[in-house]
Motif scaffolding. Structure first.
Motif: not given
Length: 161
Positions: A42-65
């Motif tokens: 999950c590319f996100t700007d807020d990883p709080s509450g996301i299951s530890r079984h999901v790889e929460a990565l910074p939104l900017r790591a995957g997103a296009a401008p």
């Protein structure tokens, strides 16, 4: 291994807001209905509450401008064009399934992800200024196979809008 990608970002205005619970429900649906080795990113700007079984990565790591078009309420969706960027293979590996968080998976989706095409995406014949539009709610792709989409977007974001 297949990487399933979803996107969750903070927004304002009339745009739908999805939370960690939507990501966690997506993970549960995939566990029930996807029968090949996979991981959920999950590319996100807020990883709080996301299951530890999901790889929460910074939104900017995957997103296009994100382009700054006037009067374009869906411009944040352009972030998902990052799927076609040269950085995605390093982050996600060879094969990616992108799913919007408003999907409801009620049956086996394994036949969808075992297809061999480089890109599988829904094309609507009734929308868009060209007479058709692509819908990124569900996208299956081999990373870097359609690099031309990224190159065209980066060269002139307004052309794809």
């Amino acid at each position: 291994m297949l990487t399933v990608v979803c996107w969750k970002w903070s927004s304002s205005g009339n745009w739908k807001q999805y939370g960690a619970e939507h990501v966690n429900v997506m993970r549960a649906m995939l566990e029930r209905h996807l029968h090949v080795p996979h991981r959920l990113v999950c590319f996100t700007d807020d990883p709080s509450g996301i299951s530890r079984h999901v790889e929460a990565l910074p939104l900017r790591a995957g997103a296009a401008p994100v382009p700054q078009f006037e009067r374009m309420p869906l411009r944040n969706c352009f972030r998902k064009l990052g799927l076609f960027g040269p950085h995605m293979a390093e982050i996600c590996g060879d094969r990616v399934l992108q799913l919007d968080l408003d999907q409801v998976i009620v049956g086996d989706i394994t036949p969808l992800v075992t297809r061999d095409e480089d890109l599988v995406i829904w094309r609507s014949p009734s929308r868009g200024r060209r007479g058709w539009a692509l819908n990124t709610s569900v996208v299956l792709l081999r990373t870097n196979a359609r690099r031309d989409i990224w190159d065209q977007y980066i060269a002139d974001p307004a052309e794809l809008a």
